[in-house]
Design a protein around this motif. Sequence first.
Motif, PDB file in Angstrom:
ATOM      1  N   LYS A 102      13.753-113.608  14.589  1.00 51.28           N
ATOM      2  CA  LYS A 102      14.294-114.956  14.725  1.00 51.28           C
ATOM      3  C   LYS A 102      14.985-115.381  13.433  1.00 51.28           C
ATOM      4  N   ILE A 103      16.135-116.023  13.598  1.00 52.09           N
ATOM      5  CA  ILE A 103      16.815-116.652  12.472  1.00 52.09           C
ATOM      6  C   ILE A 103      16.903-118.142  12.788  1.00 52.09           C
ATOM      7  N   LEU A 104      16.393-118.965  11.896  1.00 48.62           N
ATOM      8  CA  LEU A 104      16.537-120.405  12.010  1.00 48.62           C
ATOM      9  C   LEU A 104      17.663-120.838  11.086  1.00 48.62           C
ATOM     10  N   TYR A 105      18.636-121.538  11.636  1.00 49.87           N
ATOM     11  CA  TYR A 105      19.776-122.034  10.863  1.00 49.87           C
ATOM     12  C   TYR A 105      19.742-123.562  10.954  1.00 49.87           C
ATOM     13  N   PHE A 106      19.594-124.216   9.815  1.00 51.04           N
ATOM     14  CA  PHE A 106      19.339-125.652   9.765  1.00 51.04           C
ATOM     15  C   PHE A 106      20.645-126.438   9.694  1.00 51.04           C
ATOM     16  N   LEU A 107      20.836-127.307  10.681  1.00 52.30           N
ATOM     17  CA  LEU A 107      22.065-128.091  10.781  1.00 52.30           C
ATOM     18  C   LEU A 107      21.901-129.510  10.245  1.00 52.30           C
ATOM     19  N   LYS A 108      20.696-130.083  10.397  1.00 48.81           N
ATOM     20  CA  LYS A 108      20.494-131.479  10.003  1.00 48.81           C
ATOM     21  C   LYS A 108      19.035-131.707   9.649  1.00 48.81           C
ATOM     22  N   MET A 166       9.655-102.264  10.332  1.00 44.08           N
ATOM     23  CA  MET A 166      10.250-102.886   9.144  1.00 44.08           C
ATOM     24  C   MET A 166       9.889-104.361   9.059  1.00 44.08           C
ATOM     25  N   GLN A 167       9.776-104.862   7.839  1.00 45.91           N
ATOM     26  CA  GLN A 167       9.559-106.277   7.579  1.00 45.91           C
ATOM     27  C   GLN A 167      10.664-106.757   6.648  1.00 45.91           C
ATOM     28  N   PHE A 168      11.191-107.929   6.925  1.00 39.71           N
ATOM     29  CA  PHE A 168      12.285-108.474   6.133  1.00 39.71           C
ATOM     30  C   PHE A 168      11.852-109.769   5.468  1.00 39.71           C
ATOM     31  N   SER A 169      12.445-110.026   4.331  1.00 33.89           N
ATOM     32  CA  SER A 169      12.248-111.296   3.653  1.00 33.89           C
ATOM     33  C   SER A 169      13.630-111.815   3.295  1.00 33.89           C
ATOM     34  N   ASN A 173      20.447-128.765   5.193  1.00 29.57           N
ATOM     35  CA  ASN A 173      21.635-128.389   5.953  1.00 29.57           C
ATOM     36  C   ASN A 173      22.229-127.091   5.420  1.00 29.57           C
ATOM     37  N   ASP A 174      22.597-126.202   6.320  1.00 27.59           N
ATOM     38  CA  ASP A 174      23.277-124.940   6.023  1.00 27.59           C
ATOM     39  C   ASP A 174      22.361-123.862   5.452  1.00 27.59           C
ATOM     40  N   ASP A 175      21.043-124.111   5.412  1.00 26.30           N
ATOM     41  CA  ASP A 175      20.099-123.071   4.996  1.00 26.30           C
ATOM     42  C   ASP A 175      19.685-122.265   6.213  1.00 26.30           C
ATOM     43  N   PHE A 176      19.149-121.072   5.974  1.00 30.00           N
ATOM     44  CA  PHE A 176      18.612-120.274   7.063  1.00 30.00           C
ATOM     45  C   PHE A 176      17.404-119.488   6.584  1.00 30.00           C
ATOM     46  N   VAL A 177      16.564-119.110   7.554  1.00 28.99           N
ATOM     47  CA  VAL A 177      15.360-118.327   7.291  1.00 28.99           C
ATOM     48  C   VAL A 177      15.255-117.278   8.386  1.00 28.99           C
ATOM     49  N   LEU A 178      14.948-116.057   7.995  1.00 28.63           N
ATOM     50  CA  LEU A 178      14.700-114.988   8.950  1.00 28.63           C
ATOM     51  C   LEU A 178      13.192-114.859   9.133  1.00 28.63           C
ATOM     52  N   ILE A 179      12.752-114.802  10.372  1.00 24.99           N
ATOM     53  CA  ILE A 179      11.333-114.671  10.695  1.00 24.99           C
ATOM     54  C   ILE A 179      11.156-113.366  11.468  1.00 24.99           C
TER      55      ILE A 179
END
Length: 142
Positions: A33-39, A99-102, A55-61
Amino acid sequence: MTKKVLFYEDKFPISINLVETEEIYTDWHKELKILYFLKGNTLVDLNKQKIICENDDFVLINSYELSNVQTQPLEKSLILEFLIDGNFINRLYPNFSFMQFSCNSKNENISYNKFENIRYILYKFIKFSLEINYYWLIRFCL
């Protein structure tokens, strides 16, 4: 929390949801999952690491990774959620499921340009899903 499906095709390995929330929610999922923050300002708790996203940040889960998403009090957050089927990627890269990602755009040890490349790819997925939705809307409404 409300979740609206922006793009889903049964045979396509990526789905995109628009999440609007003003609460805390905990999630566990089989997809990458990738969360991309809009607001809004949102706190993501991931493996005991707290990440404040704007805003405009993202996190990979990672797949099967527990995440906790919490908005700031009395504030709504708008988040795009990209779910990527791990089975599809595992066919391309057989050891992918091990695999694990950060990866999060708040990581100061990674060049800003690399995050811009990821944002560009996310933008292309968003544009693609909006074009597909527009195509179906025109086709079935006329």
